[in-house]
Write a protein that holds these residues in place. Structure first.
Motif, PDB file in Angstrom:
ATOM      1  N   HIS A 163       0.824  -1.219   0.000  1.00  0.00           N
ATOM      2  CA  HIS A 163       0.000   0.000   0.000  1.00  0.00           C
ATOM      3  C   HIS A 163       0.853   1.262   0.000  1.00  0.00           C
ATOM      4  O   HIS A 163       0.429   2.292   0.528  1.00  0.00           O
ATOM      5  CB  HIS A 163      -0.912  -0.010   1.236  1.00  0.00           C
ATOM      6  N   TRP A 164       2.024   1.219  -0.618  1.00  0.00           N
ATOM      7  CA  TRP A 164       2.973   2.321  -0.495  1.00  0.00           C
ATOM      8  C   TRP A 164       2.490   3.608  -1.150  1.00  0.00           C
ATOM      9  O   TRP A 164       2.761   4.708  -0.661  1.00  0.00           O
ATOM     10  CB  TRP A 164       4.330   1.910  -1.064  1.00  0.00           C
ATOM     11  N   ARG A 165       1.712   3.512  -2.240  1.00  0.00           N
ATOM     12  CA  ARG A 165       1.314   4.736  -2.945  1.00  0.00           C
ATOM     13  C   ARG A 165       0.443   5.652  -2.080  1.00  0.00           C
ATOM     14  O   ARG A 165       0.783   6.826  -1.881  1.00  0.00           O
ATOM     15  CB  ARG A 165       0.598   4.382  -4.257  1.00  0.00           C
ATOM     16  N   PRO A 166      -0.688   5.170  -1.557  1.00  0.00           N
ATOM     17  CA  PRO A 166      -1.501   6.068  -0.733  1.00  0.00           C
ATOM     18  C   PRO A 166      -0.816   6.473   0.564  1.00  0.00           C
ATOM     19  O   PRO A 166      -1.001   7.601   1.044  1.00  0.00           O
ATOM     20  CB  PRO A 166      -2.773   5.254  -0.458  1.00  0.00           C
ATOM     21  N   VAL A 167      -0.013   5.583   1.131  1.00  0.00           N
ATOM     22  CA  VAL A 167       0.661   5.906   2.390  1.00  0.00           C
ATOM     23  C   VAL A 167       1.687   7.014   2.183  1.00  0.00           C
ATOM     24  O   VAL A 167       1.787   7.952   2.992  1.00  0.00           O
ATOM     25  CB  VAL A 167       1.322   4.658   2.995  1.00  0.00           C
ATOM     26  N   LEU A 168       2.441   6.949   1.095  1.00  0.00           N
ATOM     27  CA  LEU A 168       3.419   7.999   0.816  1.00  0.00           C
ATOM     28  C   LEU A 168       2.723   9.328   0.535  1.00  0.00           C
ATOM     29  O   LEU A 168       3.210  10.391   0.941  1.00  0.00           O
ATOM     30  CB  LEU A 168       4.309   7.616  -0.369  1.00  0.00           C
ATOM     31  N   LEU A 169       1.589   9.282  -0.145  1.00  0.00           N
ATOM     32  CA  LEU A 169       0.843  10.513  -0.412  1.00  0.00           C
ATOM     33  C   LEU A 169       0.329  11.134   0.882  1.00  0.00           C
ATOM     34  O   LEU A 169       0.382  12.356   1.072  1.00  0.00           O
ATOM     35  CB  LEU A 169      -0.330  10.228  -1.357  1.00  0.00           C
ATOM     36  N   VAL A 170      -0.136  10.289   1.792  1.00  0.00           N
ATOM     37  CA  VAL A 170      -0.562  10.786   3.097  1.00  0.00           C
ATOM     38  C   VAL A 170       0.604  11.467   3.804  1.00  0.00           C
ATOM     39  O   VAL A 170       0.434  12.485   4.485  1.00  0.00           O
ATOM     40  CB  VAL A 170      -1.136   9.648   3.958  1.00  0.00           C
ATOM     41  N   PHE A 186      -8.672  11.579   3.227  1.00  0.00           N
ATOM     42  CA  PHE A 186      -8.046  10.714   2.231  1.00  0.00           C
ATOM     43  C   PHE A 186      -7.740   9.351   2.836  1.00  0.00           C
ATOM     44  O   PHE A 186      -7.961   8.307   2.217  1.00  0.00           O
ATOM     45  CB  PHE A 186      -6.763  11.359   1.708  1.00  0.00           C
ATOM     46  N   THR A 187      -7.221   9.362   4.062  1.00  0.00           N
ATOM     47  CA  THR A 187      -6.895   8.110   4.739  1.00  0.00           C
ATOM     48  C   THR A 187      -8.146   7.257   4.931  1.00  0.00           C
ATOM     49  O   THR A 187      -8.140   6.048   4.689  1.00  0.00           O
ATOM     50  CB  THR A 187      -6.244   8.405   6.105  1.00  0.00           C
ATOM     51  N   LYS A 188      -9.219   7.903   5.369  1.00  0.00           N
ATOM     52  CA  LYS A 188     -10.461   7.174   5.612  1.00  0.00           C
ATOM     53  C   LYS A 188     -11.013   6.565   4.329  1.00  0.00           C
ATOM     54  O   LYS A 188     -11.577   5.463   4.337  1.00  0.00           O
ATOM     55  CB  LYS A 188     -11.490   8.127   6.223  1.00  0.00           C
ATOM     56  N   LYS A 189     -10.818   7.257   3.208  1.00  0.00           N
ATOM     57  CA  LYS A 189     -11.416   6.819   1.950  1.00  0.00           C
ATOM     58  C   LYS A 189     -10.537   5.856   1.162  1.00  0.00           C
ATOM     59  O   LYS A 189     -11.048   4.957   0.485  1.00  0.00           O
ATOM     60  CB  LYS A 189     -11.735   8.042   1.084  1.00  0.00           C
ATOM     61  N   HIS A 190      -9.224   6.022   1.229  1.00  0.00           N
ATOM     62  CA  HIS A 190      -8.347   5.295   0.304  1.00  0.00           C
ATOM     63  C   HIS A 190      -7.355   4.344   0.961  1.00  0.00           C
ATOM     64  O   HIS A 190      -6.738   3.534   0.252  1.00  0.00           O
ATOM     65  CB  HIS A 190      -7.560   6.287  -0.561  1.00  0.00           C
ATOM     66  N   ILE A 191      -7.163   4.430   2.254  1.00  0.00           N
ATOM     67  CA  ILE A 191      -6.185   3.548   2.896  1.00  0.00           C
ATOM     68  C   ILE A 191      -6.904   2.509   3.731  1.00  0.00           C
ATOM     69  O   ILE A 191      -7.709   2.855   4.603  1.00  0.00           O
ATOM     70  CB  ILE A 191      -5.198   4.356   3.769  1.00  0.00           C
ATOM     71  N   PRO A 192      -6.626   1.224   3.492  1.00  0.00           N
ATOM     72  CA  PRO A 192      -7.283   0.176   4.266  1.00  0.00           C
ATOM     73  C   PRO A 192      -6.760   0.168   5.693  1.00  0.00           C
ATOM     74  O   PRO A 192      -5.847   0.906   6.051  1.00  0.00           O
ATOM     75  CB  PRO A 192      -6.867  -1.103   3.520  1.00  0.00           C
ATOM     76  N   SER A 193      -7.357  -0.677   6.502  1.00  0.00           N
ATOM     77  CA  SER A 193      -6.927  -0.780   7.893  1.00  0.00           C
ATOM     78  C   SER A 193      -5.531  -1.386   7.946  1.00  0.00           C
ATOM     79  O   SER A 193      -5.326  -2.557   7.642  1.00  0.00           O
ATOM     80  CB  SER A 193      -7.907  -1.656   8.673  1.00  0.00           C
ATOM     81  N   LEU A 194      -4.556  -0.566   8.309  1.00  0.00           N
ATOM     82  CA  LEU A 194      -3.167  -1.001   8.391  1.00  0.00           C
ATOM     83  C   LEU A 194      -2.665  -0.849   9.823  1.00  0.00           C
ATOM     84  O   LEU A 194      -3.182  -0.031  10.582  1.00  0.00           O
ATOM     85  CB  LEU A 194      -2.283  -0.156   7.463  1.00  0.00           C
ATOM     86  N   VAL A 244       2.832   1.070  10.450  1.00  0.00           N
ATOM     87  CA  VAL A 244       3.043   1.089   9.004  1.00  0.00           C
ATOM     88  C   VAL A 244       2.704   2.469   8.431  1.00  0.00           C
ATOM     89  O   VAL A 244       3.481   3.051   7.671  1.00  0.00           O
ATOM     90  CB  VAL A 244       2.190   0.006   8.317  1.00  0.00           C
ATOM     91  N   THR A 245       1.536   2.984   8.808  1.00  0.00           N
ATOM     92  CA  THR A 245       1.130   4.304   8.322  1.00  0.00           C
ATOM     93  C   THR A 245       2.074   5.385   8.826  1.00  0.00           C
ATOM     94  O   THR A 245       2.452   6.295   8.073  1.00  0.00           O
ATOM     95  CB  THR A 245      -0.301   4.622   8.784  1.00  0.00           C
ATOM     96  N   ALA A 246       2.466   5.306  10.092  1.00  0.00           N
ATOM     97  CA  ALA A 246       3.362   6.308  10.662  1.00  0.00           C
ATOM     98  C   ALA A 246       4.709   6.303   9.944  1.00  0.00           C
ATOM     99  O   ALA A 246       5.214   7.359   9.528  1.00  0.00           O
ATOM    100  CB  ALA A 246       3.564   6.043  12.148  1.00  0.00           C
ATOM    101  N   THR A 247       5.299   5.126   9.767  1.00  0.00           N
ATOM    102  CA  THR A 247       6.609   5.034   9.127  1.00  0.00           C
ATOM    103  C   THR A 247       6.533   5.406   7.655  1.00  0.00           C
ATOM    104  O   THR A 247       7.346   6.201   7.158  1.00  0.00           O
ATOM    105  CB  THR A 247       7.171   3.602   9.262  1.00  0.00           C
ATOM    106  N   GLY A 248       5.570   4.843   6.955  1.00  0.00           N
ATOM    107  CA  GLY A 248       5.435   5.137   5.534  1.00  0.00           C
ATOM    108  C   GLY A 248       5.169   6.602   5.277  1.00  0.00           C
ATOM    109  O   GLY A 248       5.684   7.190   4.306  1.00  0.00           O
TER     110      GLY A 248
END
Length: 298
Positions: free
Chosen positions: A67-74, A175-183, A187-191
């Protein structure tokens, strides 16, 4: 609430508030020597270097890779751009003023969620939006002149930078609520810190300082990167787990208290009764608009 349950998360709540309140101080100390973009870039790079080994030790690399694309955008929206904007702002307005404006994050989050996700606010939350934005206008109107100050920059630009940063935070949340699954939170913090670093590295190199920063600037960078970003993320997610997201969100309300205190103690900043009054109005509106407090029968 039972006192035994409160003790389970109250310490983390107070520590996190104190840590995030200090981030404005350390950003100021670093940015006056390095500039806004290098300060923000070093902050997220240090945070990424701190968090990455922890994430790898937990075995979460595969989740980030998927899931690197949405996480990096966040990361760009939630850390890179806002940190650069705040690093600019604290050089031209007080850290206390900046922290009060930062407390409007849930306010802007409610507006973005309404417009983007169709999360229409209730009457109680709508009243809170009006109250909160009214407080922002009163606070900014009293201090945000477009006449350059001693730094050569008009304070109004710093105020607008803070509000643009809070808007980025709000956009990131939706954006996170709409496009990033439950991670896993780590993972989200580091990415996100990796994404923020990639966003800022080229501009930071372009605007690099023309002198070697002092030891104070370097220690401020390390502290804001490791403590105020890396450790703070861990505490924040721990607080969500213990107290729930609603109570964790209220940490935003206590951060200005610490930020104002640090500014007065260590930077000699002044605090006016008007600033405190407007801050109270903003916090009241934010509490209503985020649903943490409701009007009777609403």
């Amino acid at each position: 609430m039972h006192s035994s349950h409160a003790k389970g998360w109250l310490a983390d709540f107070l520590i996190l508030s104190a840590i995030w309140g200090s981030s404005f101080l350390f950003m100021r100390l670093a940015a006056v020597e390095l500039g806004a973009l290098p300060t923000a870039a070093m902050r997220v790079a240090i945070a990424a270097a701190f968090l990455l080994p922890l994430m790898l030790a937990k075995g979460h690399w595969r989740a980030l890779r998927q899931h690197w694309r949405p996480v990096l955008l966040v990361g760009a929206l939630n850390s890179g751009i806002p940190f650069a904007l705040y690093s600019f702002a604290v050089m031209h307005i007080t850290t206390g003023f900046s922290s009060i404006l930062n407390a409007t994050v849930p306010l802007f989050g409610a507006v973005v969620a309404w417009l983007w996700l169709g999360d229409k606010p209730s009457l109680s939350r709508t009243v809170g939006l009006g109250l909160g934005f009214g407080g922002v206008l009163l606070l900014a109107g009293g201090q945000a002149s477009f006449k350059p100050n001693a730094s050569g920059i008009a304070p109004a630009w710093a105020v607008l930078a803070c509000l643009a940063a809070t808007t980025c935070y709000a956009l990131s949340a939706s954006f996170t609520k709409k496009h990033i699954p439950s991670l896993p939170p780590l993972v989200t913090a580091t990415g996100s810190q990796i994404g923020a670093t990639l966003t800022l590295v080229v501009p930071a190199l372009w605007f690099h300082p023309d002198h070697w920063p002092s030891a104070t600037a370097w220690w401020s960078l390390i502290t804001v990167g490791v403590l105020c970003t890396g450790v703070a993320y861990i505490l924040y997610f721990k607080l969500i787990e213990k107290a729930g997201p609603a109570r964790a969100l209220t940490v935003t309300f206590l951060v200005p208290v610490f930020a104002i205190a640090y500014g007065v103690l260590f930077l000699g900043e002044s605090v006016t009764a008007w600033m405190l009054l407007c801050g109270a109005v903003i916090l009241a509106g934010t509490a209503l608009s985020s649903g943490l407090v409701k009007l009777p029968g609403r």
